[in-house]
Design a protein around this motif. Structure first.
Motif, PDB file in Angstrom:
ATOM      1  N   LYS A   1       1.151  -1.140  -0.104  1.00 55.14           N
ATOM      2  CA  LYS A   1      -0.395  -0.400  -0.164  1.00 55.14           C
ATOM      3  C   LYS A   1       0.891   1.067  -0.358  1.00 55.14           C
ATOM      4  N   TYR A   2       1.669   1.053   1.202  1.00 59.12           N
ATOM      5  CA  TYR A   2       2.739   2.531   0.489  1.00 59.12           C
ATOM      6  C   TYR A   2       3.108   2.301  -0.187  1.00 59.12           C
ATOM      7  N   LEU A   3       3.944   1.541  -1.550  1.00 61.25           N
ATOM      8  CA  LEU A   3       4.078   2.005  -3.420  1.00 61.25           C
ATOM      9  C   LEU A   3       2.609   2.270  -3.856  1.00 61.25           C
ATOM     10  N   ALA A   4       1.747   1.995  -3.666  1.00 61.01           N
ATOM     11  CA  ALA A   4       0.359   2.007  -4.399  1.00 61.01           C
ATOM     12  C   ALA A   4       0.023   3.611  -4.208  1.00 61.01           C
ATOM     13  N   ILE A   5       0.243   3.735  -2.769  1.00 60.23           N
ATOM     14  CA  ILE A   5      -0.155   5.100  -2.794  1.00 60.23           C
ATOM     15  C   ILE A   5       1.096   6.066  -2.902  1.00 60.23           C
ATOM     16  N   LYS A   6       2.284   5.820  -3.320  1.00 59.93           N
ATOM     17  CA  LYS A   6       3.504   7.129  -3.991  1.00 59.93           C
ATOM     18  C   LYS A   6       3.083   6.943  -5.774  1.00 59.93           C
ATOM     19  N   LYS A   7       2.197   5.238  -6.052  1.00 57.34           N
ATOM     20  CA  LYS A   7       2.486   5.309  -7.257  1.00 57.34           C
ATOM     21  C   LYS A   7       1.258   6.760  -7.601  1.00 57.34           C
ATOM     22  N   ALA A   8      -0.052   6.331  -7.041  1.00 56.09           N
ATOM     23  CA  ALA A   8      -1.488   7.153  -6.913  1.00 56.09           C
ATOM     24  C   ALA A   8      -1.327   8.743  -7.046  1.00 56.09           C
ATOM     25  N   ILE A   9      -0.159   8.538  -6.163  1.00 49.52           N
ATOM     26  CA  ILE A   9      -0.106  10.555  -5.759  1.00 49.52           C
ATOM     27  C   ILE A   9       0.933  10.639  -7.601  1.00 49.52           C
ATOM     28  N   ALA A  10       1.720  10.214  -7.891  1.00 45.97           N
ATOM     29  CA  ALA A  10       2.333  10.507  -8.486  1.00 45.97           C
ATOM     30  C   ALA A  10       1.680  10.136 -10.406  1.00 45.97           C
ATOM     31  N   ASP A  11       0.135   9.296 -10.599  1.00 51.43           N
ATOM     32  CA  ASP A  11      -0.279   8.969 -10.935  1.00 51.43           C
ATOM     33  C   ASP A  11      -1.403  10.345 -11.257  1.00 51.43           C
TER      34      ASP A  11
END
Length: 376
Positions: free
Chosen positions: A259-269
């Motif tokens: 979920k940590y990487l998913a959050i970072k990826k979501a912000i970047a997306d």
């Protein structure tokens, strides 16, 4: 059947007339030399009896009249005598609750104090959705209150974006452009009915206006906050309410191995227009799992602010089972100004419920302004 003040007034008139007539008959008999003394004494006895009855009725009449006046003063004075506008609204709310629970008519001055544009006198009974009059903190809070937009407008329609340019290609985010083309540039709010029940005992009803209103406001505020969170983060929305949920309205999902990487990826997306003002809504449990993994046995991150860890402001909400990332100014709650208040008896406890019926809608004005971060 208990006599009313009106009945006692009528009895006084009847007994009074009979007493006056008896007095005249007694005087007439006493002036007649041929009249028998027994008849005169009988009239004296009758006069004494009627006078005693009249005195009793007069005393009861005066007491009932005083009680009625005191009752009217109690009902009227909190509204009419309150100089401070806030005190006047508090007194009016208390009078509305007491009248509703006891099945009495809500007076015109109470309706006027609470706003009577919808004929219910209920415009100001909706507590603190758009105002700052709460006297006590609610039992339940909705963290979206600090980020989403809240209004109370009948048949609300608003533009999906706040500005346009003469250049048709001004929307740099193609996802937003496609969404605008698919759903149109106007957001129309609907009406979804729900009820909030606040238990009210006789002790609460007999309390001061301030304490009564504190109790009712806190209960209603908690009910509204719970409803707002429920519809916005519903994993399985009710039929017809799918558009109100971040999880049911078609917001784009971004996945990663954690979920940590998913959050970072979501912000970047997110497009930069939305990324700039993005906030993360997630459960505290998920955040602590991330801290535990990132800290790697140290305690440094436990004292850090969540924004320092994840790069964006964080709001904790147990209903956000999968983190929602986005610009929450595009999350908009609207209440219909019309409200209905009623009462319901809880037969198990003997306590009355003050019932508020209201209509709500939550519109995600731009789904492209949000991302859902999920662990793959």
């Amino acid at each position: 059947m208990a006599k009313t003040l009106f009945d006692v007034k009528n009895d006084l008139v009847t007994i009074g007339a009979s007493l006056a007539a008896t007095k005249q008959d007694k005087l007439a008999k006493a002036s007649d030399p041929e009249a028998k003394i027994e008849d005169i004494k009988a009239l004296e006895t009758k006069e004494s009896s009627l006078q005693a009855r009249f005195d009793i009725l007069q005393k009861e009449h005066d007491q009932m009249e005083a009680d009625q006046k005191a009752s009217l003063d109690r009902d009227r004075s909190p509204i009419s005598d309150a100089g401070d506008p806030k005190a006047k609204v508090t007194a009016a709310k208390a009078a509305l609750v007491r009248a509703t629970v006891r099945g009495e008519r809500v007076t015109d001055d109470v309706r006027a104090a609470l706003g009577d544009n919808n004929s219910t006198g209920g415009e100001k009974i909706l507590p603190k959705t758009m105002t700052n009059e709460l006297l006590h903190e609610p039992f339940v809070k909705n963290p979206l209150r600090g980020s989403s937009t809240f209004t109370s407008v009948t048949n609300l329609e608003i533009p999906r974006i706040n500005f346009t340019l003469d250049d048709d290609d001004f929307i740099a985010d193609t996802e937003t452009a496609n969404e605008m083309e698919a759903v149109g540039d106007v957001v129309t709010f609907g009406r979804h009915k729900f009820k909030v029940f606040v238990p009210v005992s006789e002790t609460i009803l007999a309390a001061t206006d301030t304490n009564l209103v504190q109790t009712i406001d806190r209960g209603l505020e908690s009910g509204l906050a719970a409803k707002e969170k429920k519809v916005a983060f519903a994993a399985a929305p009710k039929t017809g309410e799918e558009h109100m949920s971040f999880y049911g309205s078609g917001v784009k999902e971004v996945t990663a191995s954690s979920k940590y990487l998913a959050i970072k990826k979501a912000i970047a997306d997110l497009h930069e227009d939305y990324r700039e003002n993005a906030t993360i809504y997630m459960t505290y449990s998920d955040y602590m799992d991330i801290i535990e993994i990132l800290s790697n046995g140290t305690t440094n991150l436990y004292s850090a602010q969540p924004e320092q860890v994840l790069g964006k402001p964080v709001e904790f909400c147990d209903s956000a089972v999968d983190p929602v990332v986005g610009d929450f100014q595009y999350s908009h709650f609207n209440y219909d100004p019309e409200v209905i208040y009623d009462r319901d008896k809880n037969v198990r406890t003997g306590i009355w419920d003050f019932v508020l019926t209201a209509w709500i809608d939550h519109q995600i004005k731009l789904k492209s302004a949000f991302r859902i971060a999920k662990k793959s």
